[in-house]
Design a protein around this motif. Structure first.
Motif, PDB file in Angstrom:
ATOM      1  N   GLY A 104      11.546   5.979  -1.505  1.00 41.25           N
ATOM      2  CA  GLY A 104      12.385   7.181  -1.599  1.00 41.25           C
ATOM      3  C   GLY A 104      12.746   7.590  -3.011  1.00 41.25           C
ATOM      4  O   GLY A 104      13.106   8.732  -3.249  1.00 41.25           O
ATOM      5  N   CYS A 137      -4.773   5.060   0.066  1.00 39.14           N
ATOM      6  CA  CYS A 137      -3.840   4.932   1.195  1.00 39.14           C
ATOM      7  C   CYS A 137      -2.468   4.534   0.657  1.00 39.14           C
ATOM      8  O   CYS A 137      -2.188   3.352   0.438  1.00 39.14           O
ATOM      9  N   LYS A 143      -3.802  -9.368   0.167  1.00 36.55           N
ATOM     10  CA  LYS A 143      -3.936  -8.164   1.012  1.00 36.55           C
ATOM     11  C   LYS A 143      -5.203  -7.394   0.650  1.00 36.55           C
ATOM     12  O   LYS A 143      -5.891  -6.859   1.522  1.00 36.55           O
ATOM     13  N   ASN A 196       3.453  -2.792  -5.269  1.00 31.74           N
ATOM     14  CA  ASN A 196       4.799  -2.431  -5.729  1.00 31.74           C
ATOM     15  C   ASN A 196       5.851  -3.209  -4.974  1.00 31.74           C
ATOM     16  O   ASN A 196       5.702  -3.553  -3.798  1.00 31.74           O
ATOM     17  N   ALA A 212       0.318   5.765   2.227  1.00 33.18           N
ATOM     18  CA  ALA A 212       1.283   5.948   3.316  1.00 33.18           C
ATOM     19  C   ALA A 212       1.860   4.609   3.764  1.00 33.18           C
ATOM     20  O   ALA A 212       1.203   3.569   3.681  1.00 33.18           O
ATOM     21  N   SER A 269       9.828   5.734   3.707  1.00 30.23           N
ATOM     22  CA  SER A 269       8.917   6.378   2.745  1.00 30.23           C
ATOM     23  C   SER A 269       9.196   7.880   2.669  1.00 30.23           C
ATOM     24  O   SER A 269       9.319   8.556   3.688  1.00 30.23           O
ATOM     25  N   SER A 270       9.274   8.381   1.431  1.00 31.73           N
ATOM     26  CA  SER A 270       9.547   9.813   1.225  1.00 31.73           C
ATOM     27  C   SER A 270       8.262  10.615   1.054  1.00 31.73           C
ATOM     28  O   SER A 270       8.276  11.845   1.110  1.00 31.73           O
ATOM     29  N   GLY A 271       7.163   9.921   0.745  1.00 35.01           N
ATOM     30  CA  GLY A 271       5.911  10.623   0.441  1.00 35.01           C
ATOM     31  C   GLY A 271       5.768  10.980  -1.035  1.00 35.01           C
ATOM     32  O   GLY A 271       4.728  11.517  -1.441  1.00 35.01           O
TER      33      GLY A 271
HETATM   34  O1  PMT Z   1       6.762   7.339  -0.134  1.00 33.57           O
HETATM   35  P1  PMT Z   1       7.622   6.861  -1.270  1.00 33.57           P
HETATM   36  O2  PMT Z   1       9.091   6.941  -0.985  1.00 33.57           O
HETATM   37  O3  PMT Z   1       7.246   7.520  -2.581  1.00 33.57           O
HETATM   38  O4  PMT Z   1       7.335   5.294  -1.472  1.00 33.57           O
HETATM   39  C1  PMT Z   1       6.081   4.874  -1.890  1.00 33.57           C
HETATM   40  C2  PMT Z   1       5.606   3.645  -1.112  1.00 33.57           C
HETATM   41  C3  PMT Z   1       6.521   2.474  -1.389  1.00 33.57           C
HETATM   42  C4  PMT Z   1       5.583   3.938   0.380  1.00 33.57           C
HETATM   43  C5  PMT Z   1       4.137   3.364  -1.622  1.00 33.57           C
HETATM   44  O5  PMT Z   1       4.164   3.140  -2.996  1.00 33.57           O
HETATM   45  C6  PMT Z   1       3.544   2.176  -0.893  1.00 33.57           C
HETATM   46  O6  PMT Z   1       3.735   1.016  -1.231  1.00 33.57           O
HETATM   47  N1  PMT Z   1       2.758   2.468   0.170  1.00 33.57           N
HETATM   48  C7  PMT Z   1       2.208   1.461   1.084  1.00 33.57           C
HETATM   49  C8  PMT Z   1       3.273   1.060   2.054  1.00 33.57           C
HETATM   50  C9  PMT Z   1       2.797   0.036   3.050  1.00 33.57           C
HETATM   51  O7  PMT Z   1       2.802   0.294   4.216  1.00 33.57           O
HETATM   52  O8  PMT Z   1       2.335  -1.071   2.519  1.00 33.57           O
HETATM   53  P2  PMT Z   1       1.714  -2.316   3.388  1.00 33.57           P
HETATM   54  O9  PMT Z   1       1.693  -3.433   2.411  1.00 33.57           O
HETATM   55  O10 PMT Z   1       2.455  -2.504   4.647  1.00 33.57           O
HETATM   56  O11 PMT Z   1       0.264  -1.838   3.746  1.00 33.57           O
HETATM   57  C10 PMT Z   1      -0.855  -2.135   2.910  1.00 33.57           C
HETATM   58  C11 PMT Z   1      -1.823  -0.967   2.902  1.00 33.57           C
HETATM   59  O12 PMT Z   1      -2.364  -0.769   4.198  1.00 33.57           O
HETATM   60  C12 PMT Z   1      -1.251   0.367   2.467  1.00 33.57           C
HETATM   61  O13 PMT Z   1      -2.228   0.997   1.677  1.00 33.57           O
HETATM   62  C13 PMT Z   1      -1.038   1.102   3.774  1.00 33.57           C
HETATM   63  O14 PMT Z   1      -1.167   2.526   3.600  1.00 33.57           O
HETATM   64  C14 PMT Z   1      -2.197   0.560   4.597  1.00 33.57           C
HETATM   65  N2  PMT Z   1      -1.955   0.543   6.049  1.00 33.57           N
HETATM   66  C15 PMT Z   1      -0.998  -0.251   6.593  1.00 33.57           C
HETATM   67  C16 PMT Z   1      -0.857  -0.321   7.955  1.00 33.57           C
HETATM   68  C17 PMT Z   1      -1.690   0.481   8.774  1.00 33.57           C
HETATM   69  N3  PMT Z   1      -1.576   0.448  10.095  1.00 33.57           N
HETATM   70  N4  PMT Z   1      -2.604   1.282   8.217  1.00 33.57           N
HETATM   71  C18 PMT Z   1      -2.754   1.326   6.868  1.00 33.57           C
HETATM   72  O15 PMT Z   1      -3.601   2.074   6.363  1.00 33.57           O
END
Ligand code: PMT
Length: 413
Positions: free
Chosen positions: A367, A278, A345, A357, A280, A218-220
């Motif tokens: 990124g 969220c 989710k 996404n 991140a 992730s680039s942020g």
């Molecule tokens: O940063 P970029 O390069 O611009 O890319 C963007 C991105 C792809 C990172 C962004 O668009 C994205 O999809 N972010 C969520 C990434 C992720 O960890 O997804 P997940 O499906 O694993 O998690 C689901 C949700 O739970 C997310 O909102 C995540 O922030 C949150 N989470 C996950 C694990 C954790 N321990 N705590 C959380 O809050």
């Protein structure tokens, strides 16, 4: 936003106005008048080229302030150094921002008072570009614009229209009232004024030992763009960012963290909030970090990582029994069955909306500068066309503003 709203936001604000050398400088007296009508004070700094289009005398008469021109004016330096000049304002506005001035800003040149002030300031900077359409569309200017945005510079305009040179197209400086409104939005009179938002962005780094860590790609970019877009709509934003190479977005309070536990703690410290987004990519696990660097040892078994589960920040915010943000939005990073998995989710994490996404390597989502998302709420999933991450952010921010009861472009289609 109406003029009345921008007036309230600008009252008492100090604008350091850098005037570039373009024909659009003739609109600057009107801009100064409009800013002052709304209670802002204006200190003009004329570039050498700007002084070819407007006189210091006319600007100082309208601003009722001293007009600064040259870096090595010993009287000015004795009264107020260029550093102090750059810091005493609430914002530095560059209008007109010519192609040349934009290029000098990108290059970090400090070759006269105006550019030195731009280098020395610790305040947000907004530019109002103005130039011939070919110059605006030139790849060099577009590269410079991209870099300035990446450096956190705010941009007002330009507009499309007929130009002093007789050509038609984008490159015309935004009208003084449009610039005033852009400043008003920056100072928090937008539809999310009074709302507080927490945004998480970037990866987390989970140490294995003092020099190694678990991370992701992730680039942020997506999370930072959301923080900025919410700030542009007037929200009071706390961006909790994992390690990234991005500059802190202007007008947003940024808290830098490394690990998931630190990110969770920073989010909790930022409560109460109305909105949580969220974005991140939080590491699901952390290692039991060794106190010293792990050593390769001949003939010994490979070191084993003992993993522990990280706190789920999104689920934690969404599941709060007291002080839950009214609107909790997660992201779902999936590589297959994107909408189906993201819908599940959303339920599992208890958030109100989830932005799905596809992060398969071929998409370049991690990124990259672009994203293709589906917004999943209680209703029908809504797939948006592929667009820049900044546009995803703006559209999501508009939708959030719509949720909080304002008319605007955020309403579902
Ligand atoms: O940063 P970029 O390069 O611009 O890319 C963007 C991105 C792809 C990172 C962004 O668009 C994205 O999809 N972010 C969520 C990434 C992720 O960890 O997804 P997940 O499906 O694993 O998690 C689901 C949700 O739970 C997310 O909102 C995540 O922030 C949150 N989470 C996950 C694990 C954790 N321990 N705590 C959380 O809050």
């Amino acid at each position: 936003m109406g003029v009345g709203e921008s007036g309230a936001a600008l009252s008492g604000k100090r604008v350091l106005l850098v005037v570039g050398g373009g024909i659009a400088a003739v609109k600057i007296p009107d801009l100064i008048r409009r800013l002052r009508e709304r209670g802002a004070s204006v200190s003009p700094v004329l570039t050498r080229a700007g002084a070819e289009f407007v006189t210091p005398l006319s600007l100082s008469a309208l601003a009722e302030e001293k007009v600064y021109t040259e870096l090595f004016d010993l009287t000015d330096e004795a009264e107020m150094g260029h550093i102090q000049l750059s810091r005493q304002a609430d914002i530095v506005l560059v209008a007109p921002a010519t192609a040349n001035l934009m290029a000098r800003m990108v290059a970090g040149m400090a070759d006269e008072l105006a550019t030195t002030v731009l280098m020395a300031t610790d305040k947000p900077v907004m530019i109002a570009p103005a130039m011939n359409v070919r110059m605006w569309e030139h790849p060099a200017t577009q590269r410079n614009l991209k870099q300035l945005r990446a450096d956190g510079v705010l941009v007002a305009g330009p507009n499309e229209g007929s130009m002093a040179c007789g050509e038609f197209g984008p490159g015309r400086m935004a009208e003084p009232l449009e610039i005033v409104d852009a400043l008003g939005r920056h100072f928090g009179s937008g539809p999310l004024a009074g709302k507080r938002a927490i945004v998480t962005s970037g990866p987390t780094h989970e140490p294995i030992d003092p020099v190694r860590y678990i991370a992701n790609r992730s680039s942020g970019k997506q999370g930072h763009a959301i923080a900025r877009a919410l700030g542009d709509l007037g929200a009071d934003v706390v961006l909790v960012s994992g390690p990234t190479a991005l500059p802190d977005p202007p007008g947003v309070e940024t808290v830098h963290v490394e690990t998931a536990v630190e990110m969770r703690d920073a989010c909790e410290a930022a409560l109460p909030a109305d909105i949580a987004v969220c974005a991140a990519a939080v590491a699901d696990w952390r290692a039991e970090a060794a106190g010293q660097k792990l050593k390769k040892q001949e003939g010994q078994p490979l070191p084993q990582l003992a993993l522990a589960e990280n706190p789920d920040i999104l689920a934690g915010l969404a599941g709060r029994t007291t002080g839950r943000p009214e609107l909790v939005i997660g992201f779902a990073a999936e590589t297959q069955n994107v909408v189906e998995y993201a819908t599940a989710k959303r339920k599992k994490k208890g958030c109100d909306w989830i932005v799905a996404n596809d992060v398969s390597p071929a998409t370049g989502t991690f990124g990259g500068d672009r994203n293709a998302v589906t917004l999943i709420s209680a209703g029908e999933p809504e797939t948006w066309p592929p667009m820049a991450k900044t546009e995803v952010a703006e559209r999501l921010a508009d939708r959030i503003a719509w949720y909080f009861g304002h008319d605007g472009p955020g309403a579902p289609e």
